[in-house]
Design an enzyme around this catalytic site. Sequence first.
Site, PDB file in Angstrom:
ATOM      1  N   THR A  17       0.855  -1.191   0.000  1.00 33.77           N
ATOM      2  CA  THR A  17       0.000   0.000   0.000  1.00 33.77           C
ATOM      3  C   THR A  17       0.892   1.244   0.000  1.00 33.77           C
ATOM      4  OG1 THR A  17      -0.176   0.068   2.419  1.00 33.77           O
ATOM      5  CG2 THR A  17      -1.870  -1.177   1.224  1.00 33.77           C
ATOM      6  N   GLY A  18       0.423   2.273  -0.689  1.00 36.54           N
ATOM      7  CA  GLY A  18       1.252   3.478  -0.819  1.00 36.54           C
ATOM      8  C   GLY A  18       2.514   3.178  -1.614  1.00 36.54           C
ATOM      9  N   GLY A  19       2.355   2.394  -2.672  1.00 33.79           N
ATOM     10  CA  GLY A  19       3.520   1.967  -3.468  1.00 33.79           C
ATOM     11  C   GLY A  19       3.885   2.920  -4.586  1.00 33.79           C
ATOM     12  N   THR A  20       3.306   4.119  -4.570  1.00 29.47           N
ATOM     13  CA  THR A  20       3.569   5.058  -5.674  1.00 29.47           C
ATOM     14  C   THR A  20       4.591   6.121  -5.306  1.00 29.47           C
ATOM     15  OG1 THR A  20       1.711   6.391  -4.899  1.00 29.47           O
ATOM     16  CG2 THR A  20       1.256   4.815  -6.686  1.00 29.47           C
ATOM     17  N   GLY A  22       8.095   7.291  -2.427  1.00 27.81           N
ATOM     18  CA  GLY A  22       8.988   7.089  -1.289  1.00 27.81           C
ATOM     19  C   GLY A  22       9.371   5.633  -1.031  1.00 27.81           C
ATOM     20  N   ILE A  23       9.199   5.208   0.216  1.00 28.13           N
ATOM     21  CA  ILE A  23       9.634   3.873   0.647  1.00 28.13           C
ATOM     22  C   ILE A  23       8.829   2.776  -0.070  1.00 28.13           C
ATOM     23  CG2 ILE A  23       9.751   2.305   2.637  1.00 28.13           C
ATOM     24  CD1 ILE A  23      10.127   4.916   4.390  1.00 28.13           C
ATOM     25  N   GLY A  24       7.527   3.007  -0.256  1.00 33.15           N
ATOM     26  CA  GLY A  24       6.680   2.001  -0.918  1.00 33.15           C
ATOM     27  C   GLY A  24       7.130   1.767  -2.352  1.00 33.15           C
ATOM     28  N   SER A 142       7.600   3.225  12.865  1.00 30.84           N
ATOM     29  CA  SER A 142       8.523   4.364  12.796  1.00 30.84           C
ATOM     30  C   SER A 142       9.295   4.401  14.106  1.00 30.84           C
ATOM     31  CB  SER A 142       7.722   5.671  12.643  1.00 30.84           C
ATOM     32  OG  SER A 142       8.523   6.795  12.974  1.00 30.84           O
ATOM     33  N   TYR A 155       1.011  11.453  15.878  1.00 31.12           N
ATOM     34  CA  TYR A 155       1.684  10.593  14.881  1.00 31.12           C
ATOM     35  C   TYR A 155       2.467   9.480  15.592  1.00 31.12           C
ATOM     36  CZ  TYR A 155       5.102   9.143  11.333  1.00 31.12           C
ATOM     37  OH  TYR A 155       5.911   8.405  10.486  1.00 31.12           O
TER      38      TYR A 155
HETATM   39  P1  NAD Z   1       5.490   9.237   1.057  1.00 29.44           P
HETATM   40  O1  NAD Z   1       4.664  10.416   1.370  1.00 29.44           O
HETATM   41  O2  NAD Z   1       6.403   9.268  -0.109  1.00 29.44           O
HETATM   42  O3  NAD Z   1       4.590   7.924   0.956  1.00 29.44           O
HETATM   43  C1  NAD Z   1       3.390   7.783   1.650  1.00 29.44           C
HETATM   44  C2  NAD Z   1       2.483   6.898   0.838  1.00 29.44           C
HETATM   45  O4  NAD Z   1       1.262   6.713   1.554  1.00 29.44           O
HETATM   46  C3  NAD Z   1       2.145   7.550  -0.500  1.00 29.44           C
HETATM   47  O5  NAD Z   1       2.219   6.568  -1.504  1.00 29.44           O
HETATM   48  C4  NAD Z   1       0.714   8.012  -0.309  1.00 29.44           C
HETATM   49  O6  NAD Z   1      -0.037   8.018  -1.491  1.00 29.44           O
HETATM   50  C5  NAD Z   1       0.199   6.943   0.644  1.00 29.44           C
HETATM   51  N1  NAD Z   1      -0.996   7.410   1.337  1.00 29.44           N
HETATM   52  C6  NAD Z   1      -1.203   8.572   2.017  1.00 29.44           C
HETATM   53  N2  NAD Z   1      -2.470   8.644   2.444  1.00 29.44           N
HETATM   54  C7  NAD Z   1      -3.077   7.502   2.029  1.00 29.44           C
HETATM   55  C8  NAD Z   1      -4.384   6.978   2.137  1.00 29.44           C
HETATM   56  N3  NAD Z   1      -5.375   7.658   2.751  1.00 29.44           N
HETATM   57  N4  NAD Z   1      -4.658   5.777   1.572  1.00 29.44           N
HETATM   58  C9  NAD Z   1      -3.703   5.092   0.930  1.00 29.44           C
HETATM   59  N5  NAD Z   1      -2.449   5.524   0.769  1.00 29.44           N
HETATM   60  C10 NAD Z   1      -2.150   6.719   1.323  1.00 29.44           C
HETATM   61  O7  NAD Z   1       6.357   8.993   2.386  1.00 29.44           O
HETATM   62  P2  NAD Z   1       7.205   7.732   2.893  1.00 29.44           P
HETATM   63  O8  NAD Z   1       8.292   8.315   3.707  1.00 29.44           O
HETATM   64  O9  NAD Z   1       7.535   6.806   1.794  1.00 29.44           O
HETATM   65  O10 NAD Z   1       6.159   7.070   3.902  1.00 29.44           O
HETATM   66  C11 NAD Z   1       5.774   5.714   3.855  1.00 29.44           C
HETATM   67  C12 NAD Z   1       5.566   5.218   5.267  1.00 29.44           C
HETATM   68  O11 NAD Z   1       6.823   5.295   5.957  1.00 29.44           O
HETATM   69  C13 NAD Z   1       4.576   6.020   6.115  1.00 29.44           C
HETATM   70  O12 NAD Z   1       3.704   5.128   6.791  1.00 29.44           O
HETATM   71  C14 NAD Z   1       5.449   6.750   7.123  1.00 29.44           C
HETATM   72  O13 NAD Z   1       4.799   6.951   8.352  1.00 29.44           O
HETATM   73  C15 NAD Z   1       6.615   5.795   7.252  1.00 29.44           C
HETATM   74  N6  NAD Z   1       7.834   6.445   7.741  1.00 29.44           N
HETATM   75  C16 NAD Z   1       8.478   7.378   6.998  1.00 29.44           C
HETATM   76  C17 NAD Z   1       9.622   7.974   7.499  1.00 29.44           C
HETATM   77  C18 NAD Z   1      10.385   9.025   6.734  1.00 29.44           C
HETATM   78  O14 NAD Z   1      11.298   9.662   7.316  1.00 29.44           O
HETATM   79  N7  NAD Z   1      10.120   9.252   5.467  1.00 29.44           N
HETATM   80  C19 NAD Z   1      10.122   7.590   8.752  1.00 29.44           C
HETATM   81  C20 NAD Z   1       9.428   6.627   9.487  1.00 29.44           C
HETATM   82  C21 NAD Z   1       8.277   6.044   8.966  1.00 29.44           C
END
Ligand code: NAD
Length: 253
Positions: A17-20, A22-24, A142, A155
């Site tokens: 989920t959220g594979g479009t 960042g980390i996904g 996190s 958060y």
């Molecule tokens: P990102 O914003 O690039 O990715 C977030 C993803 O979640 C996006 O693909 C977005 O479309 C999706 N998303 C947001 N709202 C949504 C919804 N209502 N339904 C479905 N998808 C939804 O940021 P990221 O850093 O890749 O975050 C991914 C995960 O990593 C998050 O859960 C975040 O809490 C966690 N995280 C990130 C960090 C960091 O420093 N970047 C650190 C710790 C944890």
Amino acid sequence: MSLKMGNKLDGKIAVITGGTSGIGLATAKRFVSEGACVFITGLSQKEIDVSISDIGKNVSGIQCDVSNLADIDKMYDIVKDQIGHVDILFANSGIIQFAPLGEISEEHFDRLFDIDVKGLLFTVQKALPILNDGSSIILMASIGASKGSADLSVYHASKAAVRSFTRSWTLNLSHRKIRVNAISPGPIDTPFVNRVMNEKQTDEFIKNVVRATPMGRMGSPDEVAKAVSFLASDDSSYITGIELFVDGGMAQI
Ligand code: NAD
């Protein structure tokens, strides 16, 4: 980015989920490079299309807002129709929002918990009928789950809930040999924080977190993806219920 090819996920079907972004997105690329076929979910068809062409092969995209349970049902109906089962589930979607105690609104609380907690819970629960026995579930937590922060209490509490789910669901699913693990990144270079802060605030935020990180830098999304791939694969076959930190040491000191 060049990824070293492997085959440790050969033939596996993964949902991210959220594979479009960042980390996904980095994890989807890594899973495909390791031999998996991946379903990514995204909020808009446009970002799904861009990500699919970026990943290149063995990937399908499904629109899904995880805070909407009907969307999750539709998403799994598509996975079921197209493939029928799932071997790896990475519940990764999430948002961040800032508010100190005294300024926390009901909307702030509901939005964070709807997406980061309720969305994650039902992403996992609704997958159970199509998850193969022996699957691997990875929950996105996190370092916030074990740290305090003046502006991020809600958060951080949402991520503490995710860490807690990992412990209980490990028990719920052990009879099916399904492993459940949490991944806890530190500061990772993604659009995550930029979505809710302007450039100046983001720079300041990053400067502060980097200062508090022993490795003195942010992590890359692929550095998290490598750890997720480890938890997804048989390399972690005797590991369940853990929280794997990928944080440059930030929460370890
Ligand atoms: P990102 O914003 O690039 O990715 C977030 C993803 O979640 C996006 O693909 C977005 O479309 C999706 N998303 C947001 N709202 C949504 C919804 N209502 N339904 C479905 N998808 C939804 O940021 P990221 O850093 O890749 O975050 C991914 C995960 O990593 C998050 O859960 C975040 O809490 C966690 N995280 C990130 C960090 C960091 O420093 N970047 C650190 C710790 C944890």
